[in-house]
Motif scaffolding. Structure first.
Motif, short mmCIF file in Angstrom:
data_model
loop_
_atom_site.label_atom_id
_atom_site.label_comp_id
_atom_site.label_asym_id
_atom_site.label_seq_id
_atom_site.Cartn_x
_atom_site.Cartn_y
_atom_site.Cartn_z
N LEU A 1 37.03 27.30 39.01
CA LEU A 1 36.85 27.03 37.58
C LEU A 1 36.88 25.54 37.28
N VAL A 2 37.77 24.82 37.97
CA VAL A 2 37.86 23.36 37.78
C VAL A 2 36.62 22.67 38.34
N LEU A 3 36.05 23.22 39.41
CA LEU A 3 34.88 22.59 40.02
C LEU A 3 33.62 22.69 39.16
N VAL A 4 33.58 23.65 38.23
CA VAL A 4 32.37 23.84 37.43
C VAL A 4 32.03 22.59 36.62
N MET B 1 27.59 29.62 39.40
CA MET B 1 26.19 29.95 39.65
C MET B 1 25.34 29.65 38.42
N GLY B 2 25.85 30.01 37.25
CA GLY B 2 25.11 29.73 36.01
C GLY B 2 24.94 28.24 35.77
N ALA B 3 25.99 27.46 36.02
CA ALA B 3 25.90 26.01 35.83
C ALA B 3 24.85 25.40 36.75
N CYS C 1 21.35 23.73 35.35
CA CYS C 1 21.11 22.31 35.66
C CYS C 1 19.79 22.14 36.41
N LEU C 2 19.51 23.01 37.37
CA LEU C 2 18.27 22.90 38.13
C LEU C 2 17.05 23.12 37.24
N SER C 3 17.15 24.10 36.34
CA SER C 3 16.02 24.35 35.43
C SER C 3 15.87 23.22 34.43
N ALA C 4 16.98 22.67 33.95
CA ALA C 4 16.92 21.56 32.99
C ALA C 4 16.30 20.32 33.64
N ALA D 1 16.58 32.88 34.24
CA ALA D 1 16.77 33.99 33.30
C ALA D 1 16.94 35.31 34.04
N VAL D 2 16.15 35.53 35.10
CA VAL D 2 16.24 36.78 35.86
C VAL D 2 17.62 36.90 36.53
N ILE D 3 18.05 35.84 37.18
CA ILE D 3 19.32 35.90 37.92
C ILE D 3 20.51 36.03 36.97
N LEU D 4 20.56 35.18 35.94
CA LEU D 4 21.69 35.23 35.01
C LEU D 4 21.66 36.52 34.19
N GLY D 5 20.46 36.96 33.80
CA GLY D 5 20.36 38.20 33.05
C GLY D 5 20.87 39.39 33.86
#
Length: 280
Positions: free
Chosen positions: A101-104, A165-167, A171-174, A184-188
């Motif tokens: 959690l701290v690493l995020v 994973m979401g972060a 970041c990669l998409s941004a 969207a597919v993975i997070l969804g």
């Protein structure tokens, strides 16, 4: 005065005494036949009495209770045992989860440092991501193996997994390294399956499948390769690894949906049958 000869009186008393002795012997014999353990109980009582004479009333009471005093738990013993058996929140498995959690936020800072395209910063971001993924492999194993499962771990562990994973995906998409539809597919899928688990938890638990574990591993490898600044054939390899990860994400997601539907139907059928039996 009517006199009775002494010899006659003595003889009568002797006869009565003999009769009483015979009756007592018969009763004792009957008792001995009816309760074979009577002599043993009497022996224990005598031993207890002897113990009382040697050690005093308190020790005699302890001796009278036999082994019960040693076996009987102290007041509040069950509560104390439960407190001991319950794993502390500050165990090694939970500490690894807290580390993730701290690493995020640290990962996000490193990922976006230097404009988001500096190979050095991206390498440090990859190191943070790799540590998070490795701890994800160990904390659950340690919790189950050494009985360190806690309510905090049950909630925080999936949150930490989805957060890192979401972060990384966002970041990669941004930064334009990964299409938004992949994110969207993975997070969804991840959020949807987590919600689905909570919806059917009243009917049972959906176990993690081998496909799901393979999906998690493939996602971690693919995202890690995208975090690094790769070119040439390595860039091509990471594209195909991500493609496999997306396919596994969709396929395992559909499998979990199927399991949830079956689990719910069985739970409803079982509840209806139990209700009919109770009414009947």
């Amino acid at each position: 005065m009517t006199g009775v000869p002494a010899s006659a009186a003595g003889g009568s008393s002797g006869a009565h005494g003999a009769a009483a002795g015979a009756a007592s012997g018969a009763v004792a014999g009957t008792a001995g036949r009816a309760a074979p353990g009577a002599s043993h109980s009497h022996g224990e009582q005598s031993a207890t009495t002897g113990a009382a004479g040697r050690t005093g009333p308190a020790d005699a009471a302890d001796a009278a209770t036999g082994g019960q005093a040693a076996v009987k738990p102290a007041r509040g013993g069950k509560l104390a045992a439960a407190a001991v058996n319950q794993a502390s929140v500050w165990n090694v498995a939970n500490l690894l989860t807290m580390l993730r959690l701290v690493l995020v936020p640290g990962f996000v800072v490193l990922m976006l440092a230097g404009g988001g395209y500096d190979p050095a910063w991206r390498s440090l971001a990859w190191a943070a991501f790799a540590i998070a993924m490795i701890t994800d492999l160990f904390d659950g194993h340690l919790a189950r193996r050494y009985d360190l499962v806690t309510d905090f771990g049950k909630i925080a562990d999936p949150i930490a997994d989805k957060a890192i994973m979401g972060a990384a995906l966002i970041c990669l998409s941004a930064l334009g390294d990964l299409p938004w539809w992949v994110t969207a597919v993975i997070l969804g899928r991840e959020l949807g399956i987590t919600l689905l688990r909570f919806l059917v938890i009243r009917y049972g638990v959906i176990p993690a499948s081998r496909g799901g574990k393979l999906k998690t591993l493939t996602q971690g490898v693919a995202v890690g390769m995208y975090v690094l600044v790769l070119t040439g054939w390595l860039a091509t390899v990471r594209f195909w690894v991500m493609a496999v990860a997306v396919v596994l994400t969709v396929v395992t997601g559909l499998d979990y949906v199927k399991q949830a539907i079956v689990l719910r139907r069985r739970g409803i059928a079982g509840s209806g049958k139990a209700l009919e039996e109770s009414e009947g």
